[in-house]
Design a protein around this motif. Structure first.
Motif, PDB file in Angstrom:
ATOM      1  N   PHE A  73       0.836  -1.190   0.000  1.00 10.11           N
ATOM      2  CA  PHE A  73       0.000   0.000   0.000  1.00 10.11           C
ATOM      3  C   PHE A  73       0.877   1.248   0.000  1.00 10.11           C
ATOM      4  CE2 PHE A  73      -2.230  -3.494   1.899  1.00 10.11           C
ATOM      5  CZ  PHE A  73      -3.510  -3.421   1.351  1.00 10.11           C
ATOM      6  N   ILE A  75       0.711   4.964   0.651  1.00  8.59           N
ATOM      7  CA  ILE A  75      -0.218   5.788   1.413  1.00  8.59           C
ATOM      8  C   ILE A  75       0.172   7.257   1.309  1.00  8.59           C
ATOM      9  CG2 ILE A  75      -1.216   6.235   3.684  1.00  8.59           C
ATOM     10  CD1 ILE A  75      -0.613   3.319   4.398  1.00  8.59           C
ATOM     11  N   GLU A  88     -12.546  11.476  -8.504  1.00  9.05           N
ATOM     12  CA  GLU A  88     -11.342  10.799  -8.996  1.00  9.05           C
ATOM     13  C   GLU A  88     -10.739  11.492 -10.200  1.00  9.05           C
ATOM     14  OE1 GLU A  88      -9.885   6.205  -9.866  1.00  9.05           O
ATOM     15  OE2 GLU A  88     -11.954   6.652  -9.331  1.00  9.05           O
ATOM     16  N   ASN A 130      -1.105  -0.916  -4.216  1.00  8.10           N
ATOM     17  CA  ASN A 130      -2.420  -0.323  -3.990  1.00  8.10           C
ATOM     18  C   ASN A 130      -2.292   1.115  -3.497  1.00  8.10           C
ATOM     19  OD1 ASN A 130      -4.005  -2.936  -4.325  1.00  8.10           O
ATOM     20  ND2 ASN A 130      -2.605  -3.475  -2.667  1.00  8.10           N
ATOM     21  N   SER A 131      -3.095   1.982  -4.073  1.00 10.55           N
ATOM     22  CA  SER A 131      -3.102   3.385  -3.680  1.00 10.55           C
ATOM     23  C   SER A 131      -4.085   3.596  -2.529  1.00 10.55           C
ATOM     24  CB  SER A 131      -3.506   4.258  -4.869  1.00 10.55           C
ATOM     25  OG  SER A 131      -3.584   5.621  -4.483  1.00 10.55           O
ATOM     26  N   LEU A 132      -3.654   4.376  -1.537  1.00  5.35           N
ATOM     27  CA  LEU A 132      -4.517   4.664  -0.392  1.00  5.35           C
ATOM     28  C   LEU A 132      -4.289   6.106   0.051  1.00  5.35           C
ATOM     29  CD1 LEU A 132      -6.567   3.562   1.622  1.00  5.35           C
ATOM     30  CD2 LEU A 132      -4.673   2.732   3.016  1.00  5.35           C
ATOM     31  N   ASN A 146     -13.495   4.531  -2.796  1.00  2.00           N
ATOM     32  CA  ASN A 146     -13.184   3.426  -1.899  1.00  2.00           C
ATOM     33  C   ASN A 146     -11.840   3.564  -1.211  1.00  2.00           C
ATOM     34  OD1 ASN A 146     -13.601   0.714  -0.758  1.00  2.00           O
ATOM     35  ND2 ASN A 146     -11.943   0.115  -2.152  1.00  2.00           N
ATOM     36  N   ASN A 147     -10.817   4.049  -1.927  1.00  3.20           N
ATOM     37  CA  ASN A 147      -9.471   4.088  -1.350  1.00  3.20           C
ATOM     38  C   ASN A 147      -9.110   5.469  -0.793  1.00  3.20           C
ATOM     39  OD1 ASN A 147      -9.357   5.157  -3.973  1.00  3.20           O
ATOM     40  ND2 ASN A 147      -7.199   4.622  -4.202  1.00  3.20           N
ATOM     41  N   TYR A 157      -9.530  -0.943   7.222  1.00  3.77           N
ATOM     42  CA  TYR A 157      -9.341  -1.029   5.769  1.00  3.77           C
ATOM     43  C   TYR A 157      -8.223  -2.008   5.423  1.00  3.77           C
ATOM     44  CZ  TYR A 157      -8.582   0.402   0.928  1.00  3.77           C
ATOM     45  OH  TYR A 157      -8.449   0.407  -0.443  1.00  3.77           O
ATOM     46  N   PHE A 161      -8.733  -5.705   3.633  1.00  7.75           N
ATOM     47  CA  PHE A 161      -8.429  -5.651   2.196  1.00  7.75           C
ATOM     48  C   PHE A 161      -8.135  -7.061   1.678  1.00  7.75           C
ATOM     49  CE2 PHE A 161      -5.737  -5.224  -1.502  1.00  7.75           C
ATOM     50  CZ  PHE A 161      -6.342  -4.196  -2.207  1.00  7.75           C
ATOM     51  N   ASP A 163      -7.624  -8.734  -2.229  1.00  2.48           N
ATOM     52  CA  ASP A 163      -7.675  -8.848  -3.690  1.00  2.48           C
ATOM     53  C   ASP A 163      -7.054 -10.166  -4.145  1.00  2.48           C
ATOM     54  OD1 ASP A 163      -4.982  -8.453  -3.294  1.00  2.48           O
ATOM     55  OD2 ASP A 163      -4.777  -6.804  -4.725  1.00  2.48           O
TER      56      ASP A 163
END
Length: 239
Positions: A73, A75, A88, A130-132, A146-147, A157, A161, A163
């Motif tokens: 992630f 962040i 977005e 993953n972008s957060l 969502n993120n 979160y 998570f 995936d």
């Protein structure tokens, strides 16, 4: 507002509570939230304030990277007060304060996409990242993405998570060592200079990632500038 954030604000007041200091405090709050003593003793490795320099000698400062069994992630921390609005695809998001005052800041989702692009290159595109986006003053409720989350939701979160990723301890060690070895020590003034150079390149129609040309295109949400080296480079910016 987080407890540490609140205390510093009360002690220093508005005069000395600069944007730079607010950013650092926000990063510290996320750092504390990820700390195993508070977060729970999950198997993970954490990198804070990673600075990387790309092949074009541009620097990129990344607030936090969390490497866990269920994913990597990237962040981006935002420590803004007031009400936050944005989507977005907006280039700018809006901070609404009292008495109708508004400020605008670059879309952190787009900002984080650039960070992830360079992190993936360091990892030779072998891993998904993953972008957060975390708002430390817990005021992200108007952002229905969502993120993009509040600090109070960070633990839930990350724990929930899923995936399909299931890294091993060896994977986590490899990813951590690969990324941490890329860290560069540069001055804050040099980093700001690099940011200003990037802005100038965009104004001149040059892609800041790969030096391709920015071409005007038509998309689902209207006209935008995209890199001529697409699909290798997916940099875009709204007209």
């Amino acid at each position: 507002m987080g407890l540490f954030n609140y205390i510093v604000h009360k002690i220093l007041g508005n005069i000395f509570y600069s944007d730079s200091l607010k950013g650092k405090i926000g990063e510290l709050e996320v750092n504390n939230a990820l700390n195993p003593y508070f977060f729970g003793k999950k198997e993970h490795k954490q990198i804070n304030n990673l600075v990387i320099v790309d092949e074009n000698l541009k620097s990129h400062q990344i607030d936090h990277i969390e490497i866990r069994l269920n994913g990597i992630f990237c962040i981006e921390t935002k420590n803004y007060s007031g009400l936050i609005f944005g989507s977005e695809n907006n280039n700018k998001w809006t901070q609404c304060l009292r008495r109708g005052k508004k400020n605008y800041f670059y879309n952190p989702i787009k900002q984080n996409k650039s960070h992830i692009f360079h992190l993936k290159k360091i990892l030779e595109n072998k891993y998904n990242i993953n972008s957060l986006i975390v708002f430390t003053q817990n005021n992200a409720d108007n952002i229905n993405i969502n993120n993009v989350i509040n600090l109070i939701d960070l633990k839930t979160y990350l724990n929930n998570f899923n995936d399909g990723t299931n890294y091993t301890s060896e994977d986590i060690d490899y990813i951590y060592n690969k990324l941490i070895s890329s860290n560069k020590n540069i001055s804050n003034s040099k980093h700001i200079e690099n940011i200003n150079n990037t802005k100038e390149e965009i104004r001149s129609g040059i892609c800041p990632r790969c030096k391709g040309k920015l071409i005007l295109r038509e998309g689902k949400y209207g006209e935008f500038y995209g890199c001529s080296n697409y699909p290798y480079c997916k940099f875009t910016i709204k007209k």
